[in-house]
Enzyme design. Structure first.
Site, PDB file in Angstrom:
ATOM      1  N   CYS A   1      22.441 -34.464 -35.203  1.00 46.74           N
ATOM      2  CA  CYS A   1      23.395 -35.290 -35.947  1.00 46.74           C
ATOM      3  C   CYS A   1      23.279 -36.780 -35.634  1.00 46.74           C
ATOM      4  O   CYS A   1      23.733 -37.617 -36.411  1.00 46.74           O
ATOM      5  CB  CYS A   1      24.821 -34.815 -35.687  1.00 46.74           C
ATOM      6  SG  CYS A   1      25.103 -33.097 -36.168  1.00 46.74           S
TER       7      CYS A   1
ATOM      8  N   HIS B   1      29.506 -40.540 -37.952  1.00 52.09           N
ATOM      9  CA  HIS B   1      28.963 -39.237 -38.321  1.00 52.09           C
ATOM     10  C   HIS B   1      30.102 -38.370 -38.821  1.00 52.09           C
ATOM     11  O   HIS B   1      31.172 -38.307 -38.214  1.00 52.09           O
ATOM     12  CB  HIS B   1      28.289 -38.600 -37.111  1.00 52.09           C
ATOM     13  CG  HIS B   1      27.966 -37.146 -37.300  1.00 52.09           C
ATOM     14  ND1 HIS B   1      27.311 -36.676 -38.412  1.00 52.09           N
ATOM     15  CD2 HIS B   1      28.231 -36.064 -36.520  1.00 52.09           C
ATOM     16  CE1 HIS B   1      27.173 -35.361 -38.320  1.00 52.09           C
ATOM     17  NE2 HIS B   1      27.719 -34.974 -37.182  1.00 52.09           N
TER      18      HIS B   1
ATOM     19  N   ASN C   1      29.705 -31.462 -42.810  1.00 56.79           N
ATOM     20  CA  ASN C   1      28.790 -32.029 -41.822  1.00 56.79           C
ATOM     21  C   ASN C   1      27.361 -31.827 -42.306  1.00 56.79           C
ATOM     22  O   ASN C   1      26.859 -30.707 -42.332  1.00 56.79           O
ATOM     23  CB  ASN C   1      29.004 -31.340 -40.471  1.00 56.79           C
ATOM     24  CG  ASN C   1      28.151 -31.933 -39.353  1.00 56.79           C
ATOM     25  OD1 ASN C   1      27.206 -32.680 -39.599  1.00 56.79           O
ATOM     26  ND2 ASN C   1      28.471 -31.575 -38.126  1.00 56.79           N
TER      27      ASN C   1
END
Length: 324
Positions: free
Chosen positions: A114, A251, A281
């Site tokens: 990520c 993020h 996500n």
């Protein structure tokens, strides 16, 4: 005068198929209320059968190049951040290189989960600052739906597919925080937390792709601490305060993490770009997807100071301070 890496174009791409929480609730033991309360996520996009990470990356790259008014043949470097490449090798970035008509320079993948886009941005920035590259294409692209255990409601509801990209060009600056471009990047990792967020497969270990496994409570705790720390590091390195930042693009893992980080740093939520409710996500793709949306809709304007921050499996985490 010093060389800065200026973002001159942004682009993004989402697959056509949109999956809302109700669809997931119809096939597993979960509810829309449970997912929203736990994560803030209401929907995600899932790549079609046969639609690869390279396809998502190429579409985002084409849009970023169009926004920059730059031909693919003018790109010197592609850094593609992904944890879900098309193949073990060659690099997915080389497939994008071929499709955009880039005949020179070099292209490679980067794996920091990520945090991948922030890592990739830092790598491209350093190539530009060293004088080896004039124009770089930085992409975050993922098909996380391919590594999810769809019987595990604690993880499968949290992720989606997508891609985002930016074009960087070398630009001369005076060396102050008023320069347009990347002002600084800050990267970290800690391999002792491997078992809190990982995929239980791989060519060397199981000869299979495997599925994502996560200890959500522990990841949440580390995320808020690490993200607040690396944001503070970026501010201190540039002698700035939270009040100097126009926008934070975090993020998009979980709305509670975004809110927790904002509270810890004293950032108002209305200065945080939030897309997790619609994109879920998307790992390395989440920051460039959110950045592109905010640039496209006019929230982020030229000359504004933008802070990017992310944490991912490994653990990896990082931040980048950019004047648009």
């Amino acid at each position: 005068m010093i060389v800065r890496s200026q973002i001159v174009g942004c682009g993004s791409y989402l697959p056509a198929r949109k999956v809302d929480n109700a669809e997931l609730a119809a096939r597993m033991d979960t509810t829309d209320d449970w997912i929203v309360e736990r994560s803030g996520i209401r929907q995600r996009f899932i790549a079609a059968e046969g639609e690869l990470t390279s396809d998502l990356a190429f579409n985002a790259a084409e849009r970023a190049l169009a926004a920059a008014g730059i031909a693919g043949s003018a790109v010197d470097l592609i850094v593609l951040a992904t944890a879900t490449p098309d193949h073990t090798f060659p690099a997915t970035a080389t497939k994008v290189q071929r499709r955009i008509g880039m005949k020179h320079g070099f292209a490679f993948d980067l794996q920091a989960v990520c945090s991948g886009f922030v890592y990739a941005l830092s790598v491209a920035d350093n190539f530009i600052k060293s004088g080896q590259v004039q124009t770089a294409l930085v992409i975050g692209a993922e098909t996380f739906s391919r590594i999810l255990d769809w019987n595990d409601r604690t993880t499968s509801v949290l992720f989606g597919d997508g891609a985002g990209a930016v074009v960087l060009r070398a630009n001369r600056g005076k060396g102050s925080t008023q320069d347009r471009g990347i002002l600084s990047t800050h990267l970290h990792s800690d391999g002792t937390h491997h078992d809190l967020l990982y995929v239980d497969g791989g060519p060397s270990s199981t000869q299979t792709v495997g599925h994502l496994r996560m200890e959500g409570r522990e990841v949440f705790r580390h995320a808020v601490i690490n993200l607040a720390s690396v944001v503070g590091e970026a501010l201190a390195a540039n002698d700035l305060t939270a009040a100097d930042i126009d926008w934070v693009v975090p993020h998009q893992a979980n709305r509670r993490i975004i809110e927790g980080t904002a509270k810890k740093l004293g950032f108002p939520l209305d200065r945080m770009v939030v897309t997790v409710d619609r994109h879920a996500n998307t790992s390395a793709a989440s920051i460039p997807l959110a950045l592109t949306e905010a640039v496209t809709d006019g929230r982020i304007k030229p000359g504004q100071l933008v802070l990017l921050e992310a944490m991912g499996g490994g653990f990896t985490w990082g931040s980048a301070l950019v004047r648009m």
